[in-house]
Design a protein around this motif. Structure first.
Motif, PDB file in Angstrom:
ATOM      1  N   ASP A 271     -30.460  67.041  15.646  1.00 20.75           N
ATOM      2  CA  ASP A 271     -31.659  67.827  15.958  1.00 20.75           C
ATOM      3  C   ASP A 271     -32.011  67.827  17.434  1.00 20.75           C
ATOM      4  OD1 ASP A 271     -32.570  65.309  16.320  1.00 20.75           O
ATOM      5  OD2 ASP A 271     -34.283  65.483  14.981  1.00 20.75           O
ATOM      6  N   LYS A 272     -31.099  67.372  18.281  1.00 16.22           N
ATOM      7  CA  LYS A 272     -31.421  67.369  19.701  1.00 16.22           C
ATOM      8  C   LYS A 272     -30.142  67.609  20.515  1.00 16.22           C
ATOM      9  CE  LYS A 272     -34.666  64.468  20.751  1.00 16.22           C
ATOM     10  NZ  LYS A 272     -35.312  63.160  21.058  1.00 16.22           N
ATOM     11  N   GLU A 273     -30.292  68.331  21.626  1.00 14.75           N
ATOM     12  CA  GLU A 273     -29.158  68.536  22.510  1.00 14.75           C
ATOM     13  C   GLU A 273     -29.574  68.148  23.924  1.00 14.75           C
ATOM     14  OE1 GLU A 273     -25.931  72.006  23.007  1.00 14.75           O
ATOM     15  OE2 GLU A 273     -27.913  72.554  23.731  1.00 14.75           O
ATOM     16  N   THR A 274     -28.766  67.313  24.550  1.00 17.61           N
ATOM     17  CA  THR A 274     -29.030  66.881  25.913  1.00 17.61           C
ATOM     18  C   THR A 274     -27.738  67.039  26.700  1.00 17.61           C
ATOM     19  OG1 THR A 274     -30.583  65.235  25.059  1.00 17.61           O
ATOM     20  CG2 THR A 274     -29.856  64.956  27.331  1.00 17.61           C
ATOM     21  N   GLU A 275     -27.765  67.903  27.705  1.00 16.46           N
ATOM     22  CA  GLU A 275     -26.492  68.183  28.383  1.00 16.46           C
ATOM     23  C   GLU A 275     -26.675  68.665  29.816  1.00 16.46           C
ATOM     24  OE1 GLU A 275     -24.643  71.349  26.149  1.00 16.46           O
ATOM     25  OE2 GLU A 275     -26.099  72.829  26.848  1.00 16.46           O
ATOM     26  N   TYR A 276     -25.619  68.451  30.604  1.00 15.02           N
ATOM     27  CA  TYR A 276     -25.506  69.059  31.922  1.00 15.02           C
ATOM     28  C   TYR A 276     -24.619  70.286  31.777  1.00 15.02           C
ATOM     29  CZ  TYR A 276     -27.231  64.701  33.994  1.00 15.02           C
ATOM     30  OH  TYR A 276     -27.998  63.616  34.326  1.00 15.02           O
ATOM     31  N   LYS A 277     -24.955  71.345  32.525  1.00 12.62           N
ATOM     32  CA  LYS A 277     -24.089  72.518  32.597  1.00 12.62           C
ATOM     33  C   LYS A 277     -23.700  72.704  34.051  1.00 12.62           C
ATOM     34  CE  LYS A 277     -26.119  75.163  28.761  1.00 12.62           C
ATOM     35  NZ  LYS A 277     -24.953  75.579  27.977  1.00 12.62           N
TER      36      LYS A 277
END
Lengths: 210, 57
Positions: free
Chosen positions: A3-9
């Motif tokens: 239920d969560k997304e944490t990312e660098y793009k």
């Protein structure tokens, strides 16, 4: 279901940039597994663009990998970005379907259950993505590094390259430190626009040009 | 192009044209045809065709 997304793009200009990241990774202490799925992501919205207005997104993803095809529904809320790190609520659920016709039917039913605004959904654009994924296991965190080679189809076509580094579990501080060192060594810059924002931009340009 | 209409099966009912969100389907020679340059591969047309005339290439 996560239920969560944490990312660098990160911005990628050419294949050489991908190779630069791989080279920079060679100096890190980690183990990894590789995968190369072919993705077809179709994004949907309501006739009055209610999901775009609230900066959320609904996606039907077809995943082809090792001769098998499966489908997933993903709901993404609006994201907040701090120091290049994007966080959002993201719900992904597998759609156990034999084909796209069944997947579309199930997608519509599940989407309206997830978000009451998601009714009378229409596809608005698709993104073909030849993705290569490095499943990274470091000392105290796990993450996915994805290299995306995309063709965005929103009436007009646009090719887009991007790298994503997504936290999966473990110590967030270690993940951030790893990402910072990798970005520095490979000379990476934060992506200015996501794939979805780029596609929505193409749609908006078309409206202006009509 | 990901989707194609089989002209031998198409009954020209127009259901696919109504379902296409980007106006990629039109009538040509009493059959429907998909404009590959406009198609976004969403599969809506295949899902709505009553005679299963539309399939992925």
């Amino acid at each position: 279901m996560s239920d969560k997304e944490t990312e660098y793009k990160w911005q990628i200009a050419s294949q050489a940039d991908f190779e630069g990241i791989k080279e920079a990774l060679s100096s890190f202490d980690y183990s990894c597994a590789l995968s190369a799925p072919n993705l077809l992501d179709t994004y949907f919205d309501t006739p009055d663009s209610a999901l775009s207005a609230e900066k959320s997104a609904l996606r039907l993803r077809r995943i082809k990998l090792a001769g098998r095809t499966r489908y997933e529904l993903t709901f993404k809320s609006a994201s907040s970005i701090v120091d290049g790190l994007a966080r959002r609520r993201e719900i992904t659920m597998p759609l156990n379907c034999a084909n796209r016709k069944e997947a579309l039917k199930k997608f519509r039913a599940e989407a309206s259950a997830l978000n009451p605004k998601a009714v009378n959904l229409k596809p608005i654009f698709s993104i073909e993505n030849k993705r290569r994924v490095w499943y990274i296991r470091a000392k105290d965190f796990e993450a996915e590094l994805s290299f995306d080679d995309c063709l965005i189809k929103a009436r007009r076509r646009q090719r887009m390259l991007e790298a994503e580094f997504e936290f999966k579990n473990g110590k967030m501080s270690s993940f951030k430190a790893f990402a910072a060192r990798l970005a520095e060594r490979a000379g990476l810059k934060a992506a200015v626009k996501s794939k979805v924002a780029t596609a929505r931009g193409l749609l908006a340009e078309d409206k202006i040009n009509v | 192009m990901a989707y194609k209409i089989n002209p031998d099966v198409c009954v020209n009912c127009g259901a696919c044209e109504s379902a296409c969100p980007v106006g990629a389907i039109s009538e040509q020679n009493d059959k429907r045809a998909i404009d590959a340059a406009k198609c976004i591969d969403c599969g809506s047309c295949a899902g709505t065709c009553p005679v299963s005339a539309i399939a992925q290439n």
